[in-house]
Motif scaffolding. Structure first.
Motif, short mmCIF file in Angstrom:
data_model
loop_
_atom_site.label_atom_id
_atom_site.label_comp_id
_atom_site.label_asym_id
_atom_site.label_seq_id
_atom_site.Cartn_x
_atom_site.Cartn_y
_atom_site.Cartn_z
N ALA A 61 0.78 -1.27 -0.04
CA ALA A 61 -0.14 0.26 0.12
C ALA A 61 0.82 1.09 -0.05
O ALA A 61 0.41 2.39 -0.45
N ASN A 62 2.18 1.15 0.58
CA ASN A 62 3.00 2.25 0.38
C ASN A 62 3.78 2.31 -0.91
O ASN A 62 4.90 3.30 -0.67
N VAL A 63 3.74 1.58 -1.58
CA VAL A 63 4.35 1.72 -2.89
C VAL A 63 3.94 2.53 -3.75
O VAL A 63 2.94 2.56 -4.16
N VAL A 64 4.81 3.54 -4.45
CA VAL A 64 4.41 4.45 -5.16
C VAL A 64 5.18 4.10 -6.47
O VAL A 64 6.36 4.06 -6.61
N GLU A 65 4.34 3.77 -7.63
CA GLU A 65 4.88 3.61 -8.87
C GLU A 65 5.19 4.97 -9.90
O GLU A 65 4.35 5.65 -10.02
N VAL A 66 6.43 5.06 -10.31
CA VAL A 66 6.74 6.35 -11.16
C VAL A 66 7.19 5.67 -12.52
O VAL A 66 8.00 4.65 -12.53
N SER A 67 6.61 6.13 -13.56
CA SER A 67 7.17 6.00 -14.81
C SER A 67 8.05 7.37 -15.32
O SER A 67 7.32 8.32 -15.28
N LEU A 68 9.11 7.08 -15.96
CA LEU A 68 10.08 8.17 -16.44
C LEU A 68 10.42 7.72 -17.88
O LEU A 68 10.93 6.44 -17.99
N GLU A 69 10.35 8.31 -18.55
CA GLU A 69 10.82 8.39 -20.20
C GLU A 69 12.00 9.06 -20.41
O GLU A 69 11.95 10.31 -20.18
N GLY A 70 13.00 8.59 -21.11
CA GLY A 70 13.99 9.38 -21.87
C GLY A 70 14.04 9.02 -23.26
O GLY A 70 13.36 7.98 -23.80
N THR A 71 14.51 10.23 -24.15
CA THR A 71 14.14 10.09 -25.58
C THR A 71 15.59 10.17 -26.07
O THR A 71 16.55 10.56 -25.55
N ASP A 72 15.64 10.11 -27.41
CA ASP A 72 16.63 10.30 -28.53
C ASP A 72 17.06 11.65 -28.44
O ASP A 72 18.13 12.04 -28.96
N GLN A 73 16.17 12.71 -28.09
CA GLN A 73 16.41 13.96 -28.14
C GLN A 73 16.85 14.67 -26.75
O GLN A 73 17.05 15.65 -26.54
N MET A 74 17.09 13.55 -26.07
CA MET A 74 18.11 13.98 -24.92
C MET A 74 17.20 14.62 -23.67
O MET A 74 17.47 15.66 -23.28
N THR A 75 16.02 14.09 -23.65
CA THR A 75 15.12 14.77 -22.63
C THR A 75 14.08 13.75 -21.73
O THR A 75 14.44 12.42 -22.11
N PHE A 76 14.05 14.01 -20.47
CA PHE A 76 13.04 13.27 -19.74
C PHE A 76 11.62 13.71 -20.30
O PHE A 76 11.36 14.78 -20.34
N ASN A 77 10.58 12.75 -19.98
CA ASN A 77 9.18 13.40 -20.11
C ASN A 77 8.75 14.08 -18.98
O ASN A 77 7.44 14.84 -18.77
N LYS A 78 9.49 13.95 -17.69
CA LYS A 78 8.95 14.86 -16.45
C LYS A 78 10.22 15.49 -15.88
O LYS A 78 11.36 15.16 -15.92
N ASP A 79 9.91 16.95 -15.62
CA ASP A 79 11.05 17.74 -14.47
C ASP A 79 10.71 17.67 -13.46
O ASP A 79 11.46 18.35 -12.64
N GLU A 80 9.57 16.96 -13.06
CA GLU A 80 9.14 16.94 -11.37
C GLU A 80 8.68 15.61 -11.17
O GLU A 80 7.35 15.10 -11.88
N ILE A 81 8.80 14.98 -10.04
CA ILE A 81 8.34 13.82 -9.38
C ILE A 81 8.03 14.22 -8.01
O ILE A 81 8.88 14.72 -7.25
N LYS A 82 6.71 13.84 -7.58
CA LYS A 82 6.31 14.29 -6.20
C LYS A 82 5.90 12.78 -5.69
O LYS A 82 5.26 12.15 -6.23
#
Length: 185
Positions: A61-82
């Motif tokens: 119940a205390n597990v928080v799932e976070v998905s983050l993507e990296g691209t060929d354009q040298m970017t993450f799809n998120k710049d903030e994770i809470k």
């Protein structure tokens, strides 16, 4: 396991009468005999119902799932994770591009506060064989391995104490643009 959690929550809610103080149902109050009774009651459903199983449910119940993507354009799809304090983070980094790891590899590196990020990034370039994580560093809270196009890596770690942290990709040169904040509330 879910049935026991529902039972415990229902018990906690319904045991509070008008003349009684509210009582908190704690896992430590759930003793072996209760587990045994529940196991006997639920055997027909084929579910494991021991105190250990209840503890596992609480942990899940205390597990928080976070998905983050990296691209060929040298970017993450998120710049903030809470995330909430005290939680277990299950982070999956997926490289959604096509370039291989040796050309455009990405990782997720969560850094301790006070880390000199440019110095860390420069030092990381010397450790390709260690997923661009400097050996012997105490600056890293958690990290994934380097992934290339179409690959992913999943890690689990406990959220650090409340505060704002920086995450980066430590592949050479990426830390300057592939970064964000990891907020523990």
């Amino acid at each position: 396991m879910k049935t026991i959690m529902i039972f415990l929550l229902a018990f906690g809610l319904f045991s509070c009468g008008q003349d009684k103080k509210k009582e908190e149902v704690r896992l430590s109050d759930y003793n072996h005999s209760d587990a045994q009774k529940s196991a006997e009651e639920m055997e027909a459903g084929g579910k494991e119902t021991t105190a250990a199983a209840v503890e596992e449910s609480v942990a899940e119940a205390n597990v928080v799932e976070v998905s983050l993507e990296g691209t060929d354009q040298m970017t993450f799809n998120k710049d903030e994770i809470k995330v909430p304090a005290g939680s277990i983070i299950k982070l999956t980094l997926t490289h959604v591009g096509k370039l291989p790891a040796n050309v455009m590899g990405h990782n997720f590196v969560l850094l301790r506060n006070g880390t000199d990020i440019p110095a860390f990034g420069m030092k990381a370039t010397e450790f390709a064989d260690n997923n661009y994580i400097p050996k012997g560093t105490n600056a890293v809270i958690a990290h994934t391995k380097i992934v290339g196009g179409g690959e992913s890596d999943t890690i689990e770690f406990k959220a650090p104490k409340p505060g704002t942290y920086t995450f980066i990709c430590s592949f050479p040169g990426h830390y300057m643009v592939m970064k964000g904040v990891f907020i523990v509330e």
